[in-house]
Design an enzyme around this catalytic site. Structure first.
Site, PDB file in Angstrom:
ATOM      1  N   GLN A   1       1.178 -42.667 -39.010  1.00 40.83           N
ATOM      2  CA  GLN A   1       2.561 -42.300 -38.740  1.00 40.83           C
ATOM      3  C   GLN A   1       3.260 -41.915 -40.040  1.00 40.83           C
ATOM      4  O   GLN A   1       2.832 -42.284 -41.122  1.00 40.83           O
ATOM      5  CB  GLN A   1       3.296 -43.464 -38.068  1.00 40.83           C
ATOM      6  CG  GLN A   1       2.770 -43.789 -36.686  1.00 40.83           C
ATOM      7  CD  GLN A   1       3.419 -45.036 -36.122  1.00 40.83           C
ATOM      8  OE1 GLN A   1       3.569 -46.027 -36.818  1.00 40.83           O
ATOM      9  NE2 GLN A   1       3.798 -44.978 -34.859  1.00 40.83           N
TER      10      GLN A   1
ATOM     11  N   ARG B   1       9.685 -56.329 -35.229  1.00 44.50           N
ATOM     12  CA  ARG B   1       9.351 -56.098 -33.831  1.00 44.50           C
ATOM     13  C   ARG B   1       9.547 -57.339 -32.975  1.00 44.50           C
ATOM     14  O   ARG B   1       9.675 -57.248 -31.779  1.00 44.50           O
ATOM     15  CB  ARG B   1       7.902 -55.639 -33.718  1.00 44.50           C
ATOM     16  CG  ARG B   1       7.682 -54.341 -34.447  1.00 44.50           C
ATOM     17  CD  ARG B   1       6.384 -53.778 -34.062  1.00 44.50           C
ATOM     18  NE  ARG B   1       6.642 -52.479 -33.457  1.00 44.50           N
ATOM     19  CZ  ARG B   1       5.730 -51.647 -33.083  1.00 44.50           C
ATOM     20  NH1 ARG B   1       4.468 -51.967 -33.208  1.00 44.50           N
ATOM     21  NH2 ARG B   1       6.033 -50.487 -32.559  1.00 44.50           N
TER      22      ARG B   1
ATOM     23  N   VAL C   1       6.632 -47.875 -40.813  1.00 47.35           N
ATOM     24  CA  VAL C   1       5.814 -47.378 -39.714  1.00 47.35           C
ATOM     25  C   VAL C   1       4.691 -48.372 -39.481  1.00 47.35           C
ATOM     26  O   VAL C   1       4.303 -49.112 -40.382  1.00 47.35           O
ATOM     27  CB  VAL C   1       5.248 -45.961 -39.987  1.00 47.35           C
ATOM     28  CG1 VAL C   1       6.359 -44.922 -39.961  1.00 47.35           C
ATOM     29  CG2 VAL C   1       4.488 -45.899 -41.293  1.00 47.35           C
ATOM     30  N   SER C   2       4.162 -48.378 -38.259  1.00 47.05           N
ATOM     31  CA  SER C   2       3.160 -49.374 -37.886  1.00 47.05           C
ATOM     32  C   SER C   2       1.759 -49.032 -38.371  1.00 47.05           C
ATOM     33  O   SER C   2       0.949 -49.909 -38.601  1.00 47.05           O
ATOM     34  CB  SER C   2       3.128 -49.541 -36.369  1.00 47.05           C
ATOM     35  OG  SER C   2       4.391 -49.938 -35.912  1.00 47.05           O
ATOM     36  N   THR C   3       1.455 -47.746 -38.486  1.00 52.23           N
ATOM     37  CA  THR C   3       0.104 -47.357 -38.882  1.00 52.23           C
ATOM     38  C   THR C   3       0.161 -46.321 -39.986  1.00 52.23           C
ATOM     39  O   THR C   3       1.178 -45.663 -40.188  1.00 52.23           O
ATOM     40  CB  THR C   3      -0.686 -46.754 -37.698  1.00 52.23           C
ATOM     41  OG1 THR C   3      -0.083 -45.507 -37.337  1.00 52.23           O
ATOM     42  CG2 THR C   3      -0.705 -47.696 -36.509  1.00 52.23           C
TER      43      THR C   3
END
Length: 185
Positions: free
Chosen positions: A14, A71, A9-11
């Site tokens: 999340q 990404r 997850v990016s953060t």
């Protein structure tokens, strides 16, 4: 052949739960699931690095979605090439594709380019929304910090808390807190 799972997850806000459940449901043992809570724009991720060290020829890595591995198209291709050179296949559960064979790698390359284009569109829309909000006077970011010395100087000159708050565009309670902190020290 061993099956591993990877989730990212990016953060920190999340949750990894959905991705972890997906790879477990696909047959990955809990001790073979590697996770990261970091931006996909960097390939220096602790979970990914551990996974890279663990996999061997003939192993398979399951990832819920294409954009969870990386990404950026270049990074995604680099990772897939690295795993391919080790004889490790990467399969994307939701996308129903695998890096096995030439066709699989071609599809992954195309899909990662499409995903990158979609992220750019989202970023453009986000920036347009921010610009529109700024035109409407909506402010972003953290509130500016108050210069305590200015508050104390104004107070010493006899300016009242309400007037100080008005002049500095801060809450009166902030003025009182600064004055209280000064008396306590």
């Amino acid at each position: 052949m061993r099956i591993f799972g990877y989730a990212r997850v990016s953060t920190s806000q999340q949750s990894l739960d959905i991705q972890i459940r997906a790879v477990k449901d696909a047959g990955v043992k809990a001790n073979r699931i590697f996770t990261d809570k970091a931006s996909g724009s960097s390939t220096d991720r602790e979970g990914l690095d551990l996974l890279r060290m663990k996999v061997e020829e003939g192993d398979v890595i399951l990832v819920k979605k294409l954009d969870r591995l990386g990404r950026d198209t270049a990074d995604m291709i680099q990772l897939i090439k690295e795993f391919d050179a080790q004889g490790v296949a990467v399969r994307f559960i939701d996308d129903g594709i695998s890096t096995d064979g030439d066709m699989g790698q071609m599809v992954v390359t195309i899909l990662s380019a499409v995903a990158q284009a979609e992220r750019r569109r989202i970023l453009e829309r986000t920036n347009e929304g921010r610009q529109e909000a700024k035109l409407k006077g909506i402010k972003f970011g953290r509130r500016r910090t108050v210069d305590r010395n200015v508050v104390l100087t104004l107070h010493q000159k006899g300016t009242g808390a309400t007037e100080i708050a008005h002049q500095l565009s801060i809450a009166r309670s902030t003025v009182y807190k600064i004055l209280e902190d000064e008396r306590a020290s």
